[in-house]
Motif scaffolding. Structure first.
Motif, PDB file in Angstrom:
ATOM      1  N   ALA A  40      13.627  10.672  -9.447  1.00  0.00           N
ATOM      2  CA  ALA A  40      14.129   9.298  -9.013  1.00  0.00           C
ATOM      3  C   ALA A  40      12.850   8.728  -7.231  1.00  0.00           C
ATOM      4  O   ALA A  40      12.793   7.893  -6.725  1.00  0.00           O
ATOM      5  CB  ALA A  40      15.609   9.563  -7.876  1.00  0.00           C
ATOM      6  N   VAL A  41      12.944  10.015  -6.357  1.00  0.00           N
ATOM      7  CA  VAL A  41      11.508   9.582  -5.778  1.00  0.00           C
ATOM      8  C   VAL A  41      10.167   8.576  -6.542  1.00  0.00           C
ATOM      9  O   VAL A  41      10.061   7.485  -6.061  1.00  0.00           O
ATOM     10  CB  VAL A  41      10.818  10.486  -5.059  1.00  0.00           C
ATOM     11  N   TRP A  42      10.319   8.696  -7.582  1.00  0.00           N
ATOM     12  CA  TRP A  42       8.795   7.938  -8.773  1.00  0.00           C
ATOM     13  C   TRP A  42       9.487   6.856  -8.898  1.00  0.00           C
ATOM     14  O   TRP A  42       8.794   5.884  -8.706  1.00  0.00           O
ATOM     15  CB  TRP A  42       8.298   9.135  -9.752  1.00  0.00           C
ATOM     16  N   GLY A  43      10.490   6.725  -9.482  1.00  0.00           N
ATOM     17  CA  GLY A  43      11.301   5.655  -9.020  1.00  0.00           C
ATOM     18  C   GLY A  43      10.968   4.668  -8.433  1.00  0.00           C
ATOM     19  O   GLY A  43      10.941   3.405  -7.954  1.00  0.00           O
ATOM     20  N   ALA A  44      11.741   5.346  -6.768  1.00  0.00           N
ATOM     21  CA  ALA A  44      11.782   4.167  -5.665  1.00  0.00           C
ATOM     22  C   ALA A  44      10.264   3.609  -5.855  1.00  0.00           C
ATOM     23  O   ALA A  44      10.403   1.995  -5.301  1.00  0.00           O
ATOM     24  CB  ALA A  44      12.442   4.812  -4.963  1.00  0.00           C
ATOM     25  N   THR A  45       9.336   4.523  -5.668  1.00  0.00           N
ATOM     26  CA  THR A  45       7.853   3.729  -5.227  1.00  0.00           C
ATOM     27  C   THR A  45       7.474   2.642  -6.579  1.00  0.00           C
ATOM     28  O   THR A  45       6.773   1.900  -6.311  1.00  0.00           O
ATOM     29  CB  THR A  45       7.002   4.679  -5.333  1.00  0.00           C
ATOM     30  N   ASP A  46       8.365   2.883  -8.186  1.00  0.00           N
ATOM     31  CA  ASP A  46       7.825   1.805  -8.823  1.00  0.00           C
ATOM     32  C   ASP A  46       8.208   0.476  -8.570  1.00  0.00           C
ATOM     33  O   ASP A  46       8.138  -0.789  -9.027  1.00  0.00           O
ATOM     34  CB  ASP A  46       7.967   2.134 -10.415  1.00  0.00           C
ATOM     35  N   GLY A  47       9.968   0.762  -8.204  1.00  0.00           N
ATOM     36  CA  GLY A  47      10.676  -0.264  -8.214  1.00  0.00           C
ATOM     37  C   GLY A  47      10.353  -1.158  -6.420  1.00  0.00           C
ATOM     38  O   GLY A  47      10.283  -2.316  -6.721  1.00  0.00           O
ATOM     39  N   LEU A  54       0.766  -1.262  -0.148  1.00  0.00           N
ATOM     40  CA  LEU A  54      -0.319  -0.012   0.155  1.00  0.00           C
ATOM     41  C   LEU A  54       0.810   1.383   0.338  1.00  0.00           C
ATOM     42  O   LEU A  54       0.342   1.955  -1.031  1.00  0.00           O
ATOM     43  CB  LEU A  54      -1.317   0.086   0.984  1.00  0.00           C
ATOM     44  N   ALA A  55       2.006   1.016   0.257  1.00  0.00           N
ATOM     45  CA  ALA A  55       2.950   2.441   0.616  1.00  0.00           C
ATOM     46  C   ALA A  55       3.114   2.767  -0.953  1.00  0.00           C
ATOM     47  O   ALA A  55       3.622   3.830  -1.181  1.00  0.00           O
ATOM     48  CB  ALA A  55       4.008   2.022   1.395  1.00  0.00           C
ATOM     49  N   ALA A  56       3.597   1.164  -1.517  1.00  0.00           N
ATOM     50  CA  ALA A  56       4.478   2.218  -2.684  1.00  0.00           C
ATOM     51  C   ALA A  56       3.229   2.040  -3.621  1.00  0.00           C
ATOM     52  O   ALA A  56       3.588   3.352  -4.197  1.00  0.00           O
ATOM     53  CB  ALA A  56       5.343   0.151  -2.815  1.00  0.00           C
ATOM     54  N   LEU A  57       2.234   1.767  -3.270  1.00  0.00           N
ATOM     55  CA  LEU A  57       1.269   1.770  -4.874  1.00  0.00           C
ATOM     56  C   LEU A  57       0.381   3.445  -4.331  1.00  0.00           C
ATOM     57  O   LEU A  57       0.747   4.160  -5.589  1.00  0.00           O
ATOM     58  CB  LEU A  57       0.341   0.652  -4.608  1.00  0.00           C
ATOM     59  N   GLY A  58       0.208   3.898  -2.748  1.00  0.00           N
ATOM     60  CA  GLY A  58      -0.172   4.767  -2.646  1.00  0.00           C
ATOM     61  C   GLY A  58       0.662   6.196  -2.802  1.00  0.00           C
ATOM     62  O   GLY A  58       1.069   7.447  -3.322  1.00  0.00           O
ATOM     63  N   GLY A  59       2.263   6.055  -2.438  1.00  0.00           N
ATOM     64  CA  GLY A  59       3.298   6.563  -2.849  1.00  0.00           C
ATOM     65  C   GLY A  59       3.249   7.012  -4.651  1.00  0.00           C
ATOM     66  O   GLY A  59       3.728   8.038  -4.857  1.00  0.00           O
ATOM     67  N   GLY A  60       3.432   5.737  -5.484  1.00  0.00           N
ATOM     68  CA  GLY A  60       3.858   6.318  -7.146  1.00  0.00           C
ATOM     69  C   GLY A  60       1.988   6.996  -7.320  1.00  0.00           C
ATOM     70  O   GLY A  60       2.896   7.964  -8.269  1.00  0.00           O
ATOM     71  N   THR A  61       0.736   6.800  -6.356  1.00  0.00           N
ATOM     72  CA  THR A  61       0.044   7.357  -7.534  1.00  0.00           C
ATOM     73  C   THR A  61       0.483   9.479  -6.941  1.00  0.00           C
ATOM     74  O   THR A  61       0.337  10.306  -7.672  1.00  0.00           O
ATOM     75  CB  THR A  61      -1.582   7.519  -6.054  1.00  0.00           C
TER      76      THR A  61
END
Length: 390
Positions: free
Chosen positions: A295-302, A267-274
Motif C-alpha cells: 500500500a505504501v509502495w503503491g502510494a509512491t508510484d501514484g 523528489l519525495a515520491a521518487l526517493g520514497g519509492g527507492t
C-alpha cells in the motif's frame, strides 16, 4: 467535477484494456490455438504501438479541440476492442490489438490536456490526479473485475471494455465543453523538446517506472512465501492494497502539487519509492507486512506519475498534448523495460531480492531529478546576479 468524470472513465477503460489481457492469456491461447508466449505478443504489440503512436498522434491531433480528439480516439478504441472480441484467429486478434492501441494512444494525453485547459491553474494538479486516477483505479478494480468476467469467456472482457469506451464517449460529448488549445506554430509546439528539463523529466519517469514494474510484474512470485498456505485471495489482497495505495498517492500528489513546489514533491515520491523498493526483501515473507508495504509502495508510484506530468505541463501548457503523449510513451517503455529486466535479474538473483536492482533504477531517477533541480537553481541565480562595470 462533471466534465472531469467521463475523462477519468476513459482513462479507466484504457488502463483496464492495457493490463487485463495478461490474466486472460491462457484462455486466449487455447481459443485461438496458439502458445501462451504467442498470445503474450498481443500484450506486447499493444504496449509498443501505444508507446510509439502516443506522441505522434497527440501532435497530429493537437489542432483539434479536445472533445473532438477524444471522440475520435474513443471510436477507434471501441472498434478495436469489438474487433478483438470478434476475432476468429490469431492474425485478426493481433491486428485488432494494434487498432485498439492507436485509439488508446491519444486518450490519456487528450484527457489530461483537456483537464488542464478547463481547470484553474491553482487546481490543475488535483484535476490531473482525478483523470490519472481513472488509469490507476483500473489496476485496483479493472484488472480483478476483468479477469472475473474473463473466467466465463475472455471475449466478454473486451465487450465490457468497449462498453466503458461508449459510456465515456457519451459522457464527454454531453459534459465536456469545446476546448481549443492556444493557436501556436509547429515550431513552438516542438520547442519544449529542446529543453534539458523536459528530457530529464521524461528520462526520470522511464527509469522509475522500470524500477516499479520490475517488481510489480513478478509480485506474485516475490510474495509466494507469504501467500502460500493462506487464503486463496491473498495475492489479490496484496494487489488491491497496492492499487488503493496508488490511488491515494494520485490524490495526495495532486493536492501537494497545487500547494508546494513540484520539484520537492517529485523528489519525495521518487526517493520514497527507492526506499520502499530497497526494503522489499524484508517485507515480502509475511502476508500482513507485505500488504502494508504494498500500500505504501503503491502510494509512491501514484505520486510519481501525477507530479511528473504536472511538471511537464507547467513548462509548456500550449504543448501539453505532445508532452503528455511523450510521457505516456516513457511510462509504457518503462513498464516494458521493467518486465524484461526483472526477468533477467532472476538469473543471478533470488526473486525475493528483486527490489534491490529495482531500487537502483528508482535511485537513478531520483538522482537525475535532483541534479536537474540543482542546475535549474544555478541558472536562476546566474540570471539575477548583478553585473559590475570595471
Amino acid at each position: 467535477m462533471r466534465p472531469l468524470l467521463p475523462l477519468a472513465l476513459a482513462t479507466f477503460a484504457v488502463g483496464t484494456d492495457a493490463f487485463v489481457m495478461a490474466g486472460l492469456l491462457p484462455a486466449i491461447a487455447a481459443d485461438l490455438d496458439v502458445s501462451i508466449p504467442a498470445a503474450g505478443q498481443l500484450v506486447t504489440v499493444f504496449a509498443l504501438t501505444l508507446a510509439v503512436a502516443a506522441p505522434v498522434l497527440s501532435w497530429l491531433l493537437s489542432p483539434l479541440d479536445r472533445r473532438r480528439a477524444l471522440q475520435l480516439a474513443l471510436i477507434v478504441f471501441v472498434l478495436g476492442n469489438v474487433a478483438t472480441a470478434l476475432s476468429s484467429n490469431y492474425a485478426i486478434a493481433l491486428a485488432a490489438r494494434i487498432l485498439t492501441a492507436l485509439g488508446a494512444a491519444t486518450i490519456t494525453a487528450s484527457a489530461s490536456s483537456a483537464a488542464v485547459a478547463i481547470t484553474p491553474e491553482e487546481r490543475r494538479g488535483r484535476a490531473m490526479a482525478l483523470v490519472i486516477g481513472g488509469l490507476t483505479l483500473s489496476t485496483a478494480l479493472g484488472m480483478p473485475l476483468g479477469n472475473l468476467i474473463g473466467s466465463v469467456d475472455w471475449r466478454l472482457t473486451l465487450w465490457a471494455v468497449a462498453a466503458l469506451g461508449v459510456v465515456a464517449a457519451i459522457g464527454i460529448s454531453v459534459s465536456l465543453p469545446k476546448v481549443a488549445l492556444p493557436a501556436t506554430s509547429l515550431t513552438a509546439r516542438l520547442a519544449p523538446l529542446r529543453q534539458t528539463r523536459v528530457l530529464t523529466i521524461l528520462v526520470a519517469t522511464l527509469l522509475v517506472m522500470a524500477g516499479h514494474y520490475a517488481v510489480y510484474t513478478y509480485i506474485g512470485a516475490m510474495t509466494a512465501e507469504a501467500t502460500t498456505g493462506s487464503f486463496p485471495q491473498a495475492l489479490t489482497m496484496i494487489l488491491f492494497a497496492w492499487g488503493v495505495g496508488v490511488l491515494a498517492g494520485n490524490v495526495l500528489a495532486g493536492y501537494l502539487a497545487d500547494k508546494r513546489p513540484a520539484l520537492g514533491v517529485s523528489l519525495a515520491a521518487l526517493g520514497g519509492g527507492t526506499v520502499l523498493l530497497a526494503i522489499s526483501p524484508l517485507t515480502v515473507g509475511h502476508l500482513i507486512i507485505a500488504t502494508a508495504w504494498a500500500a505504501v509502495w503503491g502510494a509512491t508510484d501514484g505520486m510519481a506519475s501525477v507530479v511528473q506530468q504536472h511538471r511537464l505541463v507547467t513548462i509548456a501548457p500550449a504543448s501539453a498534448p505532445l508532452l503528455f503523449g511523450l510521457n505516456s510513451s516513457a511510462i509504457y517503455v518503462g513498464v516494458a523495460i521493467g518486465g524484461v529486466l526483472g526477468g533477467l535479474s532472476q538469473d543471478w538473483l533470488s526473486i525475493t531480492l528483486l527490489g534491490v536492482p529495482a531500487a537502483v533504477l528508482a535511485l537513478l531517477a531520483t538522482t537525475v531529478t535532483f541534479a536537474e533541480g540543482r542546475a535549474d537553481d544555478r541558472a536562476k541565480i546566474s540570471a539575477v546576479e548583478p553585473e559590475y562595470s570595471q
